[in-house]
Design a protein around this motif. Structure first.
Motif, PDB file in Angstrom:
ATOM      1  N   SER A 122       1.004  -1.642  -0.237  1.00 45.77           N
ATOM      2  CA  SER A 122      -0.171  -0.266  -0.117  1.00 45.77           C
ATOM      3  C   SER A 122       0.974   1.273  -0.018  1.00 45.77           C
ATOM      4  O   SER A 122       0.541   2.103  -0.599  1.00 45.77           O
ATOM      5  CB  SER A 122      -1.009  -0.488   1.072  1.00 45.77           C
ATOM      6  OG  SER A 122      -1.838  -0.982   0.986  1.00 45.77           O
ATOM      7  N   LEU A 123       2.072   1.040   0.652  1.00 40.48           N
ATOM      8  CA  LEU A 123       2.493   2.531   0.946  1.00 40.48           C
ATOM      9  C   LEU A 123       3.404   2.685  -0.410  1.00 40.48           C
ATOM     10  O   LEU A 123       3.731   3.677  -1.276  1.00 40.48           O
ATOM     11  CB  LEU A 123       4.176   2.170   2.336  1.00 40.48           C
ATOM     12  CG  LEU A 123       4.752   3.020   2.243  1.00 40.48           C
ATOM     13  CD1 LEU A 123       4.155   4.650   2.686  1.00 40.48           C
ATOM     14  CD2 LEU A 123       5.361   3.125   3.377  1.00 40.48           C
ATOM     15  N   GLN A 129       2.647   6.262  -6.796  1.00 37.19           N
ATOM     16  CA  GLN A 129       1.795   7.468  -7.987  1.00 37.19           C
ATOM     17  C   GLN A 129       2.213   8.955  -7.586  1.00 37.19           C
ATOM     18  O   GLN A 129       1.611   9.755  -8.527  1.00 37.19           O
ATOM     19  CB  GLN A 129       0.577   7.051  -7.241  1.00 37.19           C
ATOM     20  CG  GLN A 129      -0.439   5.777  -7.944  1.00 37.19           C
ATOM     21  CD  GLN A 129      -1.468   5.306  -7.053  1.00 37.19           C
ATOM     22  OE1 GLN A 129      -2.172   6.116  -5.836  1.00 37.19           O
ATOM     23  NE2 GLN A 129      -1.612   4.061  -7.014  1.00 37.19           N
ATOM     24  N   GLY A 130       2.837   9.075  -6.230  1.00 40.35           N
ATOM     25  CA  GLY A 130       2.716  10.642  -5.778  1.00 40.35           C
ATOM     26  C   GLY A 130       4.855  10.649  -7.370  1.00 40.35           C
ATOM     27  O   GLY A 130       4.424  12.160  -7.111  1.00 40.35           O
ATOM     28  N   LEU A 131       5.053   9.845  -7.127  1.00 40.17           N
ATOM     29  CA  LEU A 131       6.381  10.215  -8.372  1.00 40.17           C
ATOM     30  C   LEU A 131       6.000  10.625  -9.266  1.00 40.17           C
ATOM     31  O   LEU A 131       6.621  11.179 -10.534  1.00 40.17           O
ATOM     32  CB  LEU A 131       7.360   8.516  -7.916  1.00 40.17           C
ATOM     33  CG  LEU A 131       7.789   9.117  -6.833  1.00 40.17           C
ATOM     34  CD1 LEU A 131       8.927   7.766  -6.478  1.00 40.17           C
ATOM     35  CD2 LEU A 131       9.083   9.841  -6.518  1.00 40.17           C
ATOM     36  N   ILE A 132       5.060   9.751 -10.054  1.00 42.21           N
ATOM     37  CA  ILE A 132       4.672   9.987 -11.141  1.00 42.21           C
ATOM     38  C   ILE A 132       3.880  11.347 -11.587  1.00 42.21           C
ATOM     39  O   ILE A 132       4.012  11.680 -12.655  1.00 42.21           O
ATOM     40  CB  ILE A 132       2.778   8.974 -11.618  1.00 42.21           C
ATOM     41  CG1 ILE A 132       3.921   7.100 -11.698  1.00 42.21           C
ATOM     42  CG2 ILE A 132       2.923   8.889 -12.897  1.00 42.21           C
ATOM     43  CD1 ILE A 132       3.330   6.306 -11.724  1.00 42.21           C
ATOM     44  N   LEU A 161       8.667  15.314  -2.750  1.00 42.63           N
ATOM     45  CA  LEU A 161       7.472  16.127  -2.022  1.00 42.63           C
ATOM     46  C   LEU A 161       5.949  15.415  -2.656  1.00 42.63           C
ATOM     47  O   LEU A 161       5.362  15.416  -1.650  1.00 42.63           O
ATOM     48  CB  LEU A 161       7.514  17.876  -2.705  1.00 42.63           C
ATOM     49  CG  LEU A 161       6.943  18.727  -1.315  1.00 42.63           C
ATOM     50  CD1 LEU A 161       6.634  18.357  -0.135  1.00 42.63           C
ATOM     51  CD2 LEU A 161       7.325  20.008  -1.990  1.00 42.63           C
ATOM     52  N   VAL A 162       5.855  15.803  -3.825  1.00 46.46           N
ATOM     53  CA  VAL A 162       4.751  15.302  -4.204  1.00 46.46           C
ATOM     54  C   VAL A 162       4.735  14.069  -3.738  1.00 46.46           C
ATOM     55  O   VAL A 162       3.141  13.300  -3.482  1.00 46.46           O
ATOM     56  CB  VAL A 162       4.238  15.296  -5.964  1.00 46.46           C
ATOM     57  CG1 VAL A 162       2.878  14.231  -6.724  1.00 46.46           C
ATOM     58  CG2 VAL A 162       4.596  16.790  -5.685  1.00 46.46           C
ATOM     59  N   ALA A 163       5.757  12.634  -4.315  1.00 46.99           N
ATOM     60  CA  ALA A 163       5.173  11.527  -3.452  1.00 46.99           C
ATOM     61  C   ALA A 163       4.907  11.412  -2.397  1.00 46.99           C
ATOM     62  O   ALA A 163       3.657  10.525  -1.811  1.00 46.99           O
ATOM     63  CB  ALA A 163       5.776  10.234  -3.545  1.00 46.99           C
ATOM     64  N   VAL A 164       5.608  12.163  -1.162  1.00 45.01           N
ATOM     65  CA  VAL A 164       5.046  11.958   0.707  1.00 45.01           C
ATOM     66  C   VAL A 164       3.981  12.556   1.089  1.00 45.01           C
ATOM     67  O   VAL A 164       3.109  12.286   1.584  1.00 45.01           O
ATOM     68  CB  VAL A 164       6.379  12.853   1.203  1.00 45.01           C
ATOM     69  CG1 VAL A 164       5.738  12.601   2.421  1.00 45.01           C
ATOM     70  CG2 VAL A 164       7.723  12.261   0.997  1.00 45.01           C
TER      71      VAL A 164
END
Length: 344
Positions: A122-123, A129-132, A161-164
């Protein structure tokens, strides 16, 4: 009829529904890593057991729609994000296997392995998805209508930053879903975790918004301000979007802190609204670019006859999927009874 515009709206809607629905159960998967006991973990997974498979339908619709309706964009973006996409798919597959096998485990080490696999899958899926998304926002290198960058161009401080931010946002959705579906001590813990996640979302979304403005001058031009000037005629019509996100954050925090008086469904609704405000802000920043900042939706679209043929199918199938999804959620509406949660 502007078929590329219609298909861009359909795909954007499918992606948003995926984020709100599967993002919620990915968040619960991450939260299982904080469960106090196997009984609590089983109860948490029981809240999504009837719906989690169907939630991933919207990811298929989004990806399949991009491939069919905008083949040029698909051909450019997929090579740019092969690694995070493959990582996401592997994590989703491993997570799906773990969801079933964790109930079949008999020995303690096996139980710990599959519980850890469900949490880890899940993590990793959420972070991928955040990295994409982060790599998409910052743009890819395009030459001659082909991807011309490196395999790790997506890996930057901005994409991290977006991934987190995405992972914390999913935790917020998952915790708010647990507030809706559980009672007692588990619900109380879900409220506390949702508050922490909400604070993290507020900080991360603000940081991502400011960082996005520095990605490309055309983004700041859309919003009508930069370090040197401010154009109120552009900025003022768009202020309701971030203002709505701020108001919804305050309302969600208020409801989560209230012991009684606030309906349990409202924090999830407010959290979904926060995501929607961020999504609209992203649309304002990037539209009509489908490959920021090189290819727009009209350049990337398939031929009109193909788009029209697919639209006929979409008009038939999408209402069926929406009705079925709504029926399943209404059928399993209400609190999950701990005595009926699956134990092995």
């Amino acid at each position: 009829m502007d078929l590329p515009l219609i298909w861009s709206v359909l795909i954007a809607t499918a992606v948003m529904l995926y984020v709100l629905l599967d993002g919620m159960d990915l968040g619960i998967g991450i939260l299982t890593g904080l469960a106090k006991s196997d009984d609590e973990r089983n109860l948490m997974t029981a809240t999504i057991e009837p719906v989690w498979d169907g939630n991933e339908t919207w990811l298929i619709l989004g990806g399949g729609g991009l491939f069919a309706a905008f083949p040029l964009a698909y051909a450019i973006l997929m090579p740019a994000f092969y690694l995070p996409v493959l990582l996401m798919l592997a994590a989703l597959i491993f997570r799906g296997v773990a969801f079933e096998f964790r109930h079949k485990a008999v020995r303690k080490p096996t139980t710990l392995f599959w519980n850890g696999a469900f949490f880890g899958g899940s993590l990793v899926a959420a972070l991928s998805q955040g990295l994409i998304l982060g790599g998409f926002i910052q743009g890819v290198t395009v030459e001659g209508r082909q991807f011309a960058g490196g395999p790790l161009d997506w890996l930057t401080p901005f994409s991290l930053l977006v991934a987190v931010s995405v992972a914390i946002g999913y935790v917020l959705l998952g915790a708010c879903w647990l507030v809706l579906k559980t009672e007692g001590e588990i619900q109380a813990r879900a409220r506390r975790r949702a508050l922490f996640a909400l604070a993290g979302v507020a900080v991360c979304f603000a940081a991502v918004s400011l960082a996005t403005l520095s990605i490309d001058p055309r983004v700041t031009e859309r919003w009508g301000f930069s370090m040197a000037h401010m154009e109120f005629e552009k900025l003022l019509p768009l202020t309701p979007i971030p203002l709505a996100g701020l108001v919804l954050t305050v309302l969600a925090a208020r409801d989560l802190m209230m012991k009684v008086g606030a309906p349990d469904w409202r924090p999830y609704l407010f959290s979904a609204g926060i995501f929607l405000s961020g999504y609209l802000g992203l649309a304002v920043s990037l539209f009509p670019n489908l490959v920021p900042f090189d290819v727009d939706i009209w350049e990337a679209a398939a031929r009109d006859n193909a788009l029209m043929l697919m639209l006929v199918g979409a008009v038939i199938m999408l209402p069926i999927i929406l009705i079925y999804t709504g029926y399943v959620y209404s059928l399993f509406w209400g609190k999950v009874d701990p005595d009926e949660a699956y134990h092995d």
